[in-house]
Motif scaffolding. Structure first.
Motif, PDB file in Angstrom:
ATOM      1  N   ASP A  25       0.864  -1.175   0.000  1.00 57.69           N
ATOM      2  CA  ASP A  25       0.000   0.000   0.000  1.00 57.69           C
ATOM      3  C   ASP A  25       0.906   1.232   0.000  1.00 57.69           C
ATOM      4  OD1 ASP A  25      -1.696   2.117   0.509  1.00 57.69           O
ATOM      5  OD2 ASP A  25      -2.729   1.167   2.194  1.00 57.69           O
ATOM      6  N   PRO A  26       0.928   2.011  -1.083  1.00 58.33           N
ATOM      7  CA  PRO A  26       1.871   3.141  -1.146  1.00 58.33           C
ATOM      8  C   PRO A  26       1.617   4.182  -0.060  1.00 58.33           C
ATOM      9  CG  PRO A  26       0.304   3.239  -2.963  1.00 58.33           C
ATOM     10  CD  PRO A  26       0.122   1.904  -2.313  1.00 58.33           C
ATOM     11  N   GLU A  27       0.374   4.294   0.404  1.00 56.98           N
ATOM     12  CA  GLU A  27       0.078   5.267   1.464  1.00 56.98           C
ATOM     13  C   GLU A  27       0.884   4.963   2.715  1.00 56.98           C
ATOM     14  OE1 GLU A  27      -1.521   6.789   5.120  1.00 56.98           O
ATOM     15  OE2 GLU A  27      -1.657   4.664   4.540  1.00 56.98           O
ATOM     16  N   LYS A  28       1.059   3.680   3.032  1.00 56.30           N
ATOM     17  CA  LYS A  28       1.802   3.297   4.235  1.00 56.30           C
ATOM     18  C   LYS A  28       3.276   3.654   4.099  1.00 56.30           C
ATOM     19  CE  LYS A  28      -1.292  -0.479   5.574  1.00 56.30           C
ATOM     20  NZ  LYS A  28      -1.414  -1.941   5.808  1.00 56.30           N
ATOM     21  N   ILE A  29       3.826   3.459   2.918  1.00 57.97           N
ATOM     22  CA  ILE A  29       5.236   3.795   2.705  1.00 57.97           C
ATOM     23  C   ILE A  29       5.442   5.305   2.759  1.00 57.97           C
ATOM     24  CG2 ILE A  29       7.177   3.624   1.118  1.00 57.97           C
ATOM     25  CD1 ILE A  29       6.306   0.954   2.380  1.00 57.97           C
TER      26      ILE A  29
END
Length: 564
Positions: free
Chosen positions: A244-248
């Motif tokens: 999930d790119p939001e988490k990164i």
């Protein structure tokens, strides 16, 4: 004169003395009500003490210098503690990618013959279910309860007496991703780890106090030696492309991350998210993209996202890394236009202490370097490397070692990267594809990355793959057969051509792109595929040989025609 201690674990107590309160590891434990990531923090002093305690526990269970210990734990604080505890003992961590499938995984376990298994409860259960592969295991340590006991029992016993390991002593066994063949155990020596630390620090100007978010877990092991804080990413290591790119992005912004390593597939996903949300990442000084060729389009995407940083694309392999590197700015200014013309991907100049040669392609073993023929500048050949970061052999695979390694007159080992490339007039190395994936045609050989770059410029193409189809008999039955080249397209999300009219138009546009370049003008077969098979480590290297088998099995080749 006695040889100096060479052990990457020695950096941890040094950091604990110099900066005891500085955070060494930040491991996510959940979310705050407002969405912020909740972290468990561990200082360098705490990490050093914990690894001493774990080392004592492991010794009490029979782990000693030279013991092979298979690790089946989740990436994060536990993995870092176990590895450094084993390094301090002089034991040998065996690290196998969890996503390679049970059959490959069990074959790797059976071949490496671990004497100890350090694992989470579910993995201990699995090892008993598949007992024949784990027959060599004599010692079992279950992570959660054992480590709690270790901290309680051994935490106040002082520094653990670190093993006086030497440069050529086996330090770890790390398995390849198996992108063009079965995964192989690569034997890392302590001197190689030391050389990698020096090379990475000098090549990228890394300074103590920086914050790293490594999206390949094994890279976290270098951070104590580099004086960097490790932020453990919220992602599944067996399926990195599902991140999930939001988490990164949240972790980068919340923790002030200055350095991060990941595959191009990961950075493409993160970059698209940042563009869509109009996000910039000012704390990042450098983004390292590796594991597969990096497109100029992806580097351009990060020009706005990294106002204070730069993209770097190091080149290497499990058997030899890093070998060369180039910055994104140089790519965009000097090499990107050539890449888009199908000249290959520039991977920069050799790093200090690494020697790169290009030799004529030979699919068989090469017993000594003096018999190999070097290629002139601009001529594509096989890439071979030599240096302190180059491993000397595979674990218990004499034939694979014989095929991949070349001895020179001085007795030093050169590694055959299994890649094709050439040097340009400026001394830069260009990558053209894998040796095993080149396609032999009646008109000559075609190289994957040179051909695919042409079709990847279509706005509806996510990625493409050159494969060989329609195997025919050569006039000489003992000679290698010729293949008809084909391009397989994985379209962008929502762009798969279902309707015949759209499919016909898409194919016509792709053929028109190919007709503009001499090395692709004769490719007149196009297929579409919804999702390419890729490597388990980076989810970025296309398994073109597997893809070719799938296409040949399901789709009889017909020119300018596609059946899914």
């Amino acid at each position: 004169m006695e040889e100096e201690l060479v052990n990457i674990a020695r950096y941890l107590p040094e950091m604990a003395r110099r900066s005891p309160e500085r955070c060494a590891v930040k491991a996510p434990t959940g979310r705050e009500p407002g969405g912020a990531i909740r972290y468990r923090e561990c200082s360098f002093a705490e990490l050093d003490a914990d690894t001493d305690a774990v080392a004592r526990l492991l010794v009490s269970r029979g782990v000693e210098r030279g013991t092979r210990a298979l690790l089946m734990v989740r990436p994060g604080l536990d993995l870092i503690q176990i590895c450094f505890a084993l390094f301090k003992i002089g034991a040998v961590p065996v690290v196998i990618d969890p996503g390679m499938g049970y059959r490959n995984f069990l074959q790797c376990v059976r071949r490496s013959e671990p004497q100890a298994l350090i694992a989470i409860p579910a993995a201990q259960w699995l090892s008993r279910l598949f007992f024949p592969a784990f027959r060599s295991v004599q010692t079992r340590v279950t992570v959660a309860p054992a480590f709690e006991t270790a901290r309680a029992k051994h935490i106040d016993e002082g520094p653990f007496p670190m093993a006086a390991t030497r440069s050529e002593e086996l330090a770890a066994i790390l398995f390849t991703s198996g992108s063009t063949g079965p995964p192989k155990g690569v034997c890392y020596e302590h001197g190689m780890f030391e050389a990698q630390v020096r090379l990475i620090r000098e090549a990228y100007g890394i300074e103590p106090g920086e914050v790293d978010l490594p999206m390949l877990p094994i890279f976290a092991l270098f951070n104590p030696a580099l004086g960097m804080t490790t932020v453990v990413p919220e992602m599944n290591p067996s399926r990195p492309a599902s991140v999930d790119p939001e988490k990164i992005v949240r972790a980068i912004r919340q923790c002030g991350v200055t350095n991060s390593f990941g595959s191009p597939v990961l950075w493409d996903k993160i970059g698209r998210y940042c563009e869509g949300q109009n996000i910039v990442l000012p704390s990042l000084r450098r983004v390292l993209m590796a594991g597969a060729p990096v497109s100029p389009a992806l580097i351009r995407r990060y020009e706005k996202i990294l106002p204070n940083g730069a993209v770097h694309t190091p080149y290497g392999a499990t058997e030899a890394m890093p070998v060369s590197s180039i910055g994104g700015a140089e790519i965009l200014e000097h090499t990107s236009n050539l890449t888009e013309q199908g000249r290959g991907v520039c991977v920069g100049r050799a790093l200090p202490g690494v020697e790169i040669k290009i030799i004529h392609i030979d699919d068989g073993p090469i017993e000594n370097f003096e018999t190999a023929l070097e290629c002139a500048t601009g001529i594509v050949g096989e890439i071979i490397v030599k240096g302190h970061v180059v491993t000397r052999f595979y674990d218990k695979l004499k034939e694979a070692t014989f095929l991949a390694k070349i001895r020179d007159a001085g007795g030093e080992v050169r590694h055959r990267m299994g890649d094709l490339g050439y040097f340009d007039e400026a001394g830069r190395l260009w990558f053209c594809g894998r040796v095993a994936e080149r396609v032999r045609t009646p008109s000559g050989e075609l190289y994957t990355d040179c051909c695919e770059a042409i079709y990847n410029q279509h706005p509806d193409v996510f990625r493409s793959a050159l494969i060989g189809i329609d195997r025919s008999q050569h006039e000489n039955p003992r000679a290698d057969p010729f293949y008809s080249p084909a391009i397989v397209i994985e379209p962008e999300k929502g762009k798969f051509p279902i309707r015949p009219a759209r499919r016909k138009k898409f194919i016509a546009e792709l053929l028109a792109l190919g007709s503009k370049h001499p090395h692709t003008e004769e490719i007149n077969t196009i297929y579409f595929h919804r999702r390419f098979p890729v490597d388990v480590r980076h989810n970025a290297k296309i398994h073109r040989l597997t893809l070719a088998r799938q296409i040949n099995k399901i789709n009889p080749p017909r020119k300018k025609t596609l059946k899914n």
